[in-house]
Each structure stands twice: as C-alpha cells, then as structure tokens.
Design a protein around this motif. Sequence first.
Motif, PDB file in Angstrom:
ATOM      1  N   GLN A   1     -79.302 -47.023 -36.893  1.00 36.76           N
ATOM      2  CA  GLN A   1     -78.671 -48.126 -37.617  1.00 36.76           C
ATOM      3  C   GLN A   1     -77.753 -47.603 -38.722  1.00 36.76           C
ATOM      4  O   GLN A   1     -76.663 -48.150 -38.942  1.00 36.76           O
ATOM      5  N   LYS A   2     -78.175 -46.532 -39.392  1.00 35.29           N
ATOM      6  CA  LYS A   2     -77.349 -45.966 -40.462  1.00 35.29           C
ATOM      7  C   LYS A   2     -76.042 -45.422 -39.894  1.00 35.29           C
ATOM      8  O   LYS A   2     -74.958 -45.667 -40.451  1.00 35.29           O
ATOM      9  N   LYS A   3     -76.134 -44.682 -38.788  1.00 30.22           N
ATOM     10  CA  LYS A   3     -74.929 -44.126 -38.163  1.00 30.22           C
ATOM     11  C   LYS A   3     -74.018 -45.225 -37.640  1.00 30.22           C
ATOM     12  O   LYS A   3     -72.783 -45.112 -37.680  1.00 30.22           O
ATOM     13  N   MET A   4     -74.628 -46.297 -37.147  1.00 31.64           N
ATOM     14  CA  MET A   4     -73.864 -47.408 -36.594  1.00 31.64           C
ATOM     15  C   MET A   4     -73.230 -48.245 -37.694  1.00 31.64           C
ATOM     16  O   MET A   4     -72.240 -48.948 -37.475  1.00 31.64           O
ATOM     17  N   GLY A   5     -73.815 -48.185 -38.887  1.00 33.23           N
ATOM     18  CA  GLY A   5     -73.310 -48.972 -39.998  1.00 33.23           C
ATOM     19  C   GLY A   5     -73.656 -50.436 -39.884  1.00 33.23           C
ATOM     20  O   GLY A   5     -72.942 -51.300 -40.406  1.00 33.23           O
ATOM     21  N   LYS A   6     -74.771 -50.713 -39.217  1.00 34.27           N
ATOM     22  CA  LYS A   6     -75.146 -52.104 -38.998  1.00 34.27           C
ATOM     23  C   LYS A   6     -76.667 -52.195 -38.950  1.00 34.27           C
ATOM     24  O   LYS A   6     -77.323 -51.433 -38.236  1.00 34.27           O
ATOM     25  N   ARG A   7     -77.205 -53.153 -39.682  1.00 35.33           N
ATOM     26  CA  ARG A   7     -78.653 -53.342 -39.695  1.00 35.33           C
ATOM     27  C   ARG A   7     -79.058 -54.273 -38.564  1.00 35.33           C
ATOM     28  O   ARG A   7     -78.400 -55.287 -38.306  1.00 35.33           O
ATOM     29  N   VAL A   8     -80.134 -53.917 -37.885  1.00 31.78           N
ATOM     30  CA  VAL A   8     -80.640 -54.718 -36.776  1.00 31.78           C
ATOM     31  C   VAL A   8     -81.932 -55.404 -37.217  1.00 31.78           C
ATOM     32  O   VAL A   8     -82.850 -54.756 -37.736  1.00 31.78           O
ATOM     33  N   GLU A   9     -81.990 -56.709 -37.008  1.00 34.68           N
ATOM     34  CA  GLU A   9     -83.189 -57.464 -37.389  1.00 34.68           C
ATOM     35  C   GLU A   9     -84.381 -57.000 -36.561  1.00 34.68           C
ATOM     36  O   GLU A   9     -84.328 -56.932 -35.337  1.00 34.68           O
ATOM     37  N   MET A  10     -85.488 -56.676 -37.253  1.00 38.10           N
ATOM     38  CA  MET A  10     -86.706 -56.212 -36.588  1.00 38.10           C
ATOM     39  C   MET A  10     -87.745 -57.324 -36.634  1.00 38.10           C
ATOM     40  O   MET A  10     -88.145 -57.787 -37.708  1.00 38.10           O
ATOM     41  N   LEU A  11     -88.169 -57.758 -35.457  1.00 35.92           N
ATOM     42  CA  LEU A  11     -89.131 -58.840 -35.359  1.00 35.92           C
ATOM     43  C   LEU A  11     -90.516 -58.306 -35.001  1.00 35.92           C
ATOM     44  O   LEU A  11     -90.634 -57.384 -34.189  1.00 35.92           O
ATOM     45  N   PRO A  12     -91.571 -58.894 -35.574  1.00 37.81           N
ATOM     46  CA  PRO A  12     -92.926 -58.481 -35.188  1.00 37.81           C
ATOM     47  C   PRO A  12     -93.289 -59.063 -33.825  1.00 37.81           C
ATOM     48  O   PRO A  12     -92.738 -60.087 -33.410  1.00 37.81           O
ATOM     49  N   SER A  13     -94.186 -58.414 -33.123  1.00 33.36           N
ATOM     50  CA  SER A  13     -94.615 -58.930 -31.818  1.00 33.36           C
ATOM     51  C   SER A  13     -96.124 -59.105 -31.715  1.00 33.36           C
ATOM     52  O   SER A  13     -96.637 -59.522 -30.674  1.00 33.36           O
ATOM     53  N   GLU A  14     -96.834 -58.802 -32.814  1.00 34.23           N
ATOM     54  CA  GLU A  14     -98.300 -58.845 -32.759  1.00 34.23           C
ATOM     55  C   GLU A  14     -98.831 -60.240 -32.394  1.00 34.23           C
ATOM     56  O   GLU A  14     -99.850 -60.362 -31.693  1.00 34.23           O
ATOM     57  N   ALA A  15     -98.146 -61.271 -32.857  1.00 32.85           N
ATOM     58  CA  ALA A  15     -98.645 -62.630 -32.642  1.00 32.85           C
ATOM     59  C   ALA A  15     -98.268 -63.194 -31.270  1.00 32.85           C
ATOM     60  O   ALA A  15     -98.733 -64.270 -30.893  1.00 32.85           O
ATOM     61  N   ILE A  16     -97.459 -62.482 -30.505  1.00 33.42           N
ATOM     62  CA  ILE A  16     -97.056 -62.991 -29.185  1.00 33.42           C
ATOM     63  C   ILE A  16     -98.187 -62.774 -28.187  1.00 33.42           C
ATOM     64  O   ILE A  16     -98.705 -61.647 -28.042  1.00 33.42           O
ATOM     65  N   ASP A  17     -98.589 -63.830 -27.524  1.00 36.73           N
ATOM     66  CA  ASP A  17     -99.656 -63.748 -26.527  1.00 36.73           C
ATOM     67  C   ASP A  17     -99.066 -63.195 -25.225  1.00 36.73           C
ATOM     68  O   ASP A  17     -98.315 -63.879 -24.535  1.00 36.73           O
ATOM     69  N   LEU A  18     -99.411 -61.979 -24.888  1.00 40.56           N
ATOM     70  CA  LEU A  18     -98.855 -61.328 -23.712  1.00 40.56           C
ATOM     71  C   LEU A  18     -99.802 -61.315 -22.525  1.00 40.56           C
ATOM     72  O   LEU A  18     -99.549 -60.635 -21.531  1.00 40.56           O
ATOM     73  N   SER A  19    -100.875 -62.061 -22.635  1.00 46.04           N
ATOM     74  CA  SER A  19    -101.816 -62.132 -21.505  1.00 46.04           C
ATOM     75  C   SER A  19    -101.115 -62.773 -20.308  1.00 46.04           C
ATOM     76  O   SER A  19    -100.425 -63.766 -20.445  1.00 46.04           O
ATOM     77  N   GLY A  20    -101.277 -62.173 -19.156  1.00 43.55           N
ATOM     78  CA  GLY A  20    -100.625 -62.689 -17.958  1.00 43.55           C
ATOM     79  C   GLY A  20     -99.267 -62.081 -17.704  1.00 43.55           C
ATOM     80  O   GLY A  20     -98.613 -62.378 -16.707  1.00 43.55           O
ATOM     81  N   TYR A  21     -98.804 -61.215 -18.602  1.00 49.36           N
ATOM     82  CA  TYR A  21     -97.514 -60.560 -18.436  1.00 49.36           C
ATOM     83  C   TYR A  21     -97.700 -59.064 -18.181  1.00 49.36           C
ATOM     84  O   TYR A  21     -96.763 -58.361 -17.908  1.00 49.36           O
TER      85      TYR A  21
END
Length: 380
Positions: free
Chosen positions: A360-380
């Motif tokens: 991100q620093k080299k690109m000069g652009k910040r990327v939004e980081m989202l959490p995934s802990e709360a996503i129910d991934l059962s069945g995937y």
Amino acid sequence: MSFSTLGLSKPLVEAVAEQHYTKPYPIQEDAIPAILRGKDVLGIARTGSGKTASFALPILELFHRAKPVHVKRVSVLVLVPTRELAIQVAEVFQTFAEALTHPVKTVAIYGGVSINPQMIAVHGAEIIVATPGRLLDLVSSNALRLSDVEILVLDEADKMLDLGFADEMNRVFDLLPTRRQTVLFSATLGDAIADINKNLLHDPVTIQIDDEEQDIDLIKQLAYRVDAERKGPLLRYLIKTGNMKQVLVFVSSVRTADNVVTKLNKNGIQAAAIHSKKTQGARSEALSKFKAGKLTVLVATDLMSRGIDIQFLPYVINFELPRSPKDYIHRIGRTGRAEASGEAISLIIPDDEHHFKIIQKKMGKRVEMLPSEAIDLSGY
C-alpha cells in the motif's frame, strides 16, 4: 480525437467501431501515427493500456495500402513471452484483418504443442506472432525464414528478458535484416530495455504512458483479514454471496491453483486453473471459456495471467499476495482497464499484514481492511 484522425482507412475505422472502441487510448494516439510514418517506436505502457491495437492497426493499415502480392512472405514478426499472449495478439490481428480488401494471414506459433501443424500453418503467412524458442525451432527446420521481415515488434520485452529469453532473442535478431522498422513495448524502462533500445532501435519515437495512478483510481480495492484455514471458505463465500461472474483469482504456486480449483468445483462454482503444468489445449480451453463468460472463476499464476485480456473484467481476487508491489498493481490492473471500473479483493492472513502495508505504501493508496471473524462460513 478519433481513430479516423490517426491515419487509418475507413475499413479499419469501421472494424474498430465494431469492436466497441469509442476513442483511441493514449498509447494508440501516439504509436499509430509514428508506426505509419515508418518510425521506430519505444513504448512504455503497462498491460491493459491498449498497446496491442496500437501496433496491430497501423501494421494492417500498411498492408491495406500495399498492392496484393502473389508470393506470400513473412514481413512482420511479433515476439511475445508466453503462449497465451501469442494467441491473443494473433487474434487481434485476425479480427481486424477481416476488414481488409485483400487477405492477410496471421499465425501464432509457440511451444508446448506439436510442431508439425505449425510447420504447415506458417506457409503463406505474412504476420508471425511467436515465442522465441518455437520460432527458432521452425527456422532451424526450414519451415520459415526471417530474411524478408520488414517490421519487428517486441511485445512485453521486459517480461521476455525476465524469463531468460535474452539469448534466444539475440539469435532471432541475428536472423533479421538490418534495415527494418522496430517497435518495442515494455511495461518498464530498465537497464536491459535501455540496452535493447540502444542496440536495436534507430532514432525511435519514445512514448511513455504514466497512467497507473488513474487506472488504480478506477478500481475499488478491498481487503479481508482472515485466518489461513478460513481463506478458502471466505473466497467461496464472497463469490457466491456476491453472485460474482468472471472472477480472476491469483495464487502464487501451481499446487495452490489446483487445490483452489478443486474446492471451488466441489462447492458448485465452475472454475479452472491456468498455469505452466497444464497442457496448451487445457489452458486455451479454460481461457476461451472464461473470456466467453462460460466459466465463473479462472485461477492463475502471475506468469500465466499474461494474455488474459478482457476489457470489462469485473473482479480480481488475490488469494495470495504477490512478492512485489509492482506485481500487485499488475494483478489488480487486470480489472479497471482502459477507463472501465472494477473490483479487487485481497485475502490477508496475519503473516501477510506487514507485506500488505508495504504494498500500500509503494502504491500510494490505502486499502480498506475488513474483519471476517463474524462471517459465518459454515457450508462454504
């Protein structure tokens, strides 16, 4: 500016319109007139900036202006680093050549398949698009000769040098006539490219398109923080819940590519891999289905992504991060191409977080980081 102002004749302008090109891209505005004037060209522009048409169109225009000849000979040679890119570039020539008043035969030649059909196919060809190794094989078999080449194009010259083609390229150069027009395109201008410029190009028109920042701004970038064991399920969750179509997934190894494809298919998501261990037939079929929208996901390594040229590719997902920030930009640049918007998603495990900050620093652009802990991934 329109294509008609660049010196192209009516049949080619109409063919361009049929392919839904509304206006020339910056590289085309500068390269097409220069090539038509017979100038050598050094073009620095990243993949996806419209450079294939920037040399294919003026070359075909020169064929259109010339009188038809009874004895066909190879007068144009395009060197490329990969089989996929050879096929793609040849298809561009073939598509636009249909508009010409007299036929121009273009043939793609590359390794990984039987040489015999290619030995037959090159007979009567006027444009050859080739990887260096297979080209030399055909020359040594007396299937074709390069002494009549009038225009040499080096496409993605930096990648050919990175892949160790320098010796083979030099052998090809020795077989070409010294009096010719040379067009060189590269994503970067390094020392090796500067040496080629000095030794091969004569008083070239230099074109440098610095449009990475603009293109990146058209791409919606997101990242998900995820534990390693949940990465696969999260990928499948995003594709299914987002109803994604035409998703290009990047991985770092052949083994990972095959594993990701197996699990995607088991979960009802049509997917195929494209990498160096696949046969050319399998790679061509997967790429063709993906381009046609008949395959939801194509999983690719960085090298094999060369030749994946889809004008409105909607999604790129980094299942694994590349080693360098430049490769990251190249990856996500597969979407958001030439004024089209797109979405790039990166799956970041804890071990990746520091490296992703550097990207991100080299690109000069910040990327939004989202959490995934709360996503129910059962069945995937």
